[in-house]
Motif scaffolding. Structure first.
Motif, PDB file in Angstrom:
ATOM      1  N   GLU A  32      50.789  44.578  43.934  1.00 23.03           N
ATOM      2  CA  GLU A  32      51.561  43.855  42.918  1.00 23.03           C
ATOM      3  C   GLU A  32      50.923  44.123  41.565  1.00 23.03           C
ATOM      4  OE1 GLU A  32      51.800  39.711  43.842  1.00 23.03           O
ATOM      5  OE2 GLU A  32      52.790  40.033  45.801  1.00 23.03           O
ATOM      6  N   GLY A  33      51.756  44.493  40.599  1.00 24.63           N
ATOM      7  CA  GLY A  33      51.229  44.777  39.266  1.00 24.63           C
ATOM      8  C   GLY A  33      50.199  45.882  39.256  1.00 24.63           C
ATOM      9  N   GLY A  34      50.319  46.805  40.192  1.00 25.85           N
ATOM     10  CA  GLY A  34      49.420  47.952  40.241  1.00 25.85           C
ATOM     11  C   GLY A  34      48.165  47.748  41.059  1.00 25.85           C
ATOM     12  N   SER A  35      47.919  46.527  41.532  1.00 28.85           N
ATOM     13  CA  SER A  35      46.663  46.216  42.204  1.00 28.85           C
ATOM     14  C   SER A  35      46.895  45.773  43.645  1.00 28.85           C
ATOM     15  CB  SER A  35      45.928  45.106  41.446  1.00 28.85           C
ATOM     16  OG  SER A  35      44.693  44.804  42.043  1.00 28.85           O
ATOM     17  N   VAL A  36      45.949  46.092  44.531  1.00 25.40           N
ATOM     18  CA  VAL A  36      46.011  45.618  45.911  1.00 25.40           C
ATOM     19  C   VAL A  36      45.783  44.110  45.938  1.00 25.40           C
ATOM     20  CG1 VAL A  36      44.949  45.721  48.194  1.00 25.40           C
ATOM     21  CG2 VAL A  36      45.199  47.819  46.841  1.00 25.40           C
ATOM     22  N   VAL A  37      46.765  43.371  46.445  1.00 25.63           N
ATOM     23  CA  VAL A  37      46.644  41.910  46.530  1.00 25.63           C
ATOM     24  C   VAL A  37      46.479  41.453  47.973  1.00 25.63           C
ATOM     25  CG1 VAL A  37      47.918  41.500  44.396  1.00 25.63           C
ATOM     26  CG2 VAL A  37      49.165  41.641  46.571  1.00 25.63           C
ATOM     27  N   ARG A  38      46.771  42.343  48.931  1.00 26.77           N
ATOM     28  CA  ARG A  38      46.559  42.008  50.330  1.00 26.77           C
ATOM     29  C   ARG A  38      46.215  43.279  51.088  1.00 26.77           C
ATOM     30  NH1 ARG A  38      51.232  40.037  51.609  1.00 26.77           N
ATOM     31  NH2 ARG A  38      52.025  41.630  53.039  1.00 26.77           N
ATOM     32  N   SER A  39      45.237  43.182  51.983  1.00 29.84           N
ATOM     33  CA  SER A  39      44.820  44.345  52.760  1.00 29.84           C
ATOM     34  C   SER A  39      44.441  43.904  54.160  1.00 29.84           C
ATOM     35  CB  SER A  39      43.633  45.045  52.093  1.00 29.84           C
ATOM     36  OG  SER A  39      42.510  44.177  52.045  1.00 29.84           O
ATOM     37  N   GLU A  45      48.735  52.979  36.168  1.00 31.94           N
ATOM     38  CA  GLU A  45      47.848  52.106  36.939  1.00 31.94           C
ATOM     39  C   GLU A  45      48.373  50.699  37.168  1.00 31.94           C
ATOM     40  OE1 GLU A  45      45.811  55.569  35.474  1.00 31.94           O
ATOM     41  OE2 GLU A  45      47.071  54.104  34.453  1.00 31.94           O
ATOM     42  N   THR A  46      49.248  50.223  36.316  1.00 34.10           N
ATOM     43  CA  THR A  46      49.695  48.828  36.394  1.00 34.10           C
ATOM     44  C   THR A  46      51.075  48.662  37.000  1.00 34.10           C
ATOM     45  OG1 THR A  46      50.565  48.969  34.143  1.00 34.10           O
ATOM     46  CG2 THR A  46      48.296  48.183  34.387  1.00 34.10           C
ATOM     47  N   GLU A  47      51.679  49.753  37.527  1.00 31.07           N
ATOM     48  CA  GLU A  47      53.086  49.698  37.913  1.00 31.07           C
ATOM     49  C   GLU A  47      53.351  49.834  39.408  1.00 31.07           C
ATOM     50  OE1 GLU A  47      55.519  49.015  35.802  1.00 31.07           O
ATOM     51  OE2 GLU A  47      54.117  48.889  34.128  1.00 31.07           O
ATOM     52  N   THR A  48      52.347  50.055  40.218  1.00 31.88           N
ATOM     53  CA  THR A  48      52.575  50.228  41.655  1.00 31.88           C
ATOM     54  C   THR A  48      52.979  48.901  42.292  1.00 31.88           C
ATOM     55  OG1 THR A  48      50.934  52.001  41.712  1.00 31.88           O
ATOM     56  CG2 THR A  48      51.572  51.023  43.819  1.00 31.88           C
ATOM     57  N   GLU A  49      54.065  48.936  43.085  1.00 28.52           N
ATOM     58  CA  GLU A  49      54.588  47.716  43.715  1.00 28.52           C
ATOM     59  C   GLU A  49      55.014  48.030  45.153  1.00 28.52           C
ATOM     60  OE1 GLU A  49      54.828  44.707  42.294  1.00 28.52           O
ATOM     61  OE2 GLU A  49      54.381  45.217  40.203  1.00 28.52           O
TER      62      GLU A  49
END
Length: 376
Positions: A263-270, A235-239
């Protein structure tokens, strides 16, 4: 006049997908428009020696709830429904709609709240499935609305659906799905040795870590039709970035041309060309809705066109899909969310996939057949 394809589909689901045993209780969840399939499933359940019963829903009621209900009413989960999920042995969910865009004008925040509440029952269902206590299958009954979404006549769409399920002709559908199970199981075993996947395509370069996660062969047990291999990423590794050129339909609303940055597994821009407000509402549903709960290869090459229905589109041979939100605990996933939203990435023209830096997939095809056996 009864459609013999529906009778074959009912037998396939009850006998193969569910594997109903004598004296087991099977609930058939059906909208009113899908009554012909519900009846065939009921007949098949009786012939198998089970105790079938139907839960027939009026499609308009959820629209009324979102439009007129209070906050507490949107959050309400029926204790009767909770009890049933814990008591039945099998559930068949029929998906069918008279209007696939029923929630287009609904308030996104209120709609999101209803989705979050209904996910409680879904999560409990998957807990029982994972524990081997419950069988479940989802299947589509073709309607004029679905045919219109697919750009097909109803007759052509029915043939498309029943061919994909292998109940259109006189062949043995069970034998087909058993062979599919063998092939997909070999591919899942191969992918289980992979640490990292890199997906490359138009406006897409995404790194997904799957180390230590199990891969599952989707062989017609949970969905009919089927044809994919899937897992839950770390969960924390998607880039990286990914673009979904296919529209994404969720709970009667459509979002077009979604682009996500992780970044860091989380959506930071959409961003999205249309439906961005609903996209934002889903991403803000809870702490887990911005992380991936699934990554999958679509491997059903008999499904070769986009139809605006995720049941089919996520299996299109040559595509991959990821899901935002809830992970599969039985595969090692830990992400919790009220959301599970499949987004399909078309890789058939220019896509490449690397497994631990080795090119394994180009233009929608694995470069090598799956090995006959993989050491555990």
């Amino acid at each position: 006049m009864n459609d013999p394809r529906l009778a074959r589909l009912g037998e396939l689901i009850v006998g193969y997908s569910i594997g109903l045993k004598p004296d087991q209780i099977i609930r058939i969840d059906s909208p009113s428009v899908a009554t012909p399939l519900a009846e065939e499933l009921y007949r098949a359940g009786l012939r198998a020696g089970g105790y079938p019963y139907a839960n027939v829903e009026l499609e308009s009621l959820q629209e009324i709830l979102v439009a007129e209900g209070s906050g507490d009413q949107l959050d309400f989960v029926s204790p009767v429904a909770e009890t049933e999920v814990d008591r039945v042995d099998a559930i068949v969910t029929i998906w069918a709609e008279r209007n696939t865009r029923a929630f287009t004008g609904a308030d996104p925040a209120r709609h999101q709240r209803l989705i979050a509440a209904s996910r409680q029952l879904t999560n409990r269902r998957w807990e029982r499935i994972s524990a081997g206590e419950l069988s479940w299958t989802g299947v589509l009954f073709p309607t004029a609305a679905h045919a219109q979404d697919a750009g097909m006549s109803l007759d052509d769409y029915e043939r498309f659906v029943y061919r994909a399920c292998h109940v259109e002709g006189d062949g043995d559908p069970v034998a087909h799905w058993q062979a599919t199970q063998e092939e997909l199981t070999r591919r899942a075993g191969q992918l289980a040795r992979t640490h990292e996947l890199r997906i490359v395509g138009p406006d897409t370069d995404l790194r997904i870590v799957v180390d230590g996660r199990r891969w599952e062969a989707a062989d017609g047990r949970y969905n009919m039709p089927d044809g994919e291999v899937y897992s839950s990423p770390v969960e924390t590794e998607t880039e990286g970035e990914i673009r979904f050129t296919f529209p994404a339909l969720f709970q009667g609303r459509e979002v077009e041309d979604i682009r996500l940055r992780f970044e860091g597994g989380s959506v930071v821009r959409s961003e999205a060309r249309r439906g961005g407000e609903f996209l934002d509402a889903l991403l803000s549903m809870d702490d887990g809705s911005r992380r991936l709960g699934e990554v999958a290869f679509g491997l059903n090459y008999e499904i070769d066109r986009f139809t605006n229905n995720t049941l089919f589109d996520e299996k299109i041979g040559g595509t991959m899909h990821v899901a935002l939100g809830s992970a599969f605990k039985e595969l090692g996933g830990v992400n919790d969310s009220a959301l599970h939203w499949d987004l399909v990435c078309d890789l058939r023209a220019e896509g490449e996939v690397y497994a631990d830096a080795e090119l394994v997939w180009r233009a929608g095809r694995f470069l090598e057949p799956a090995p006959a056996a993989v050491e555990s």
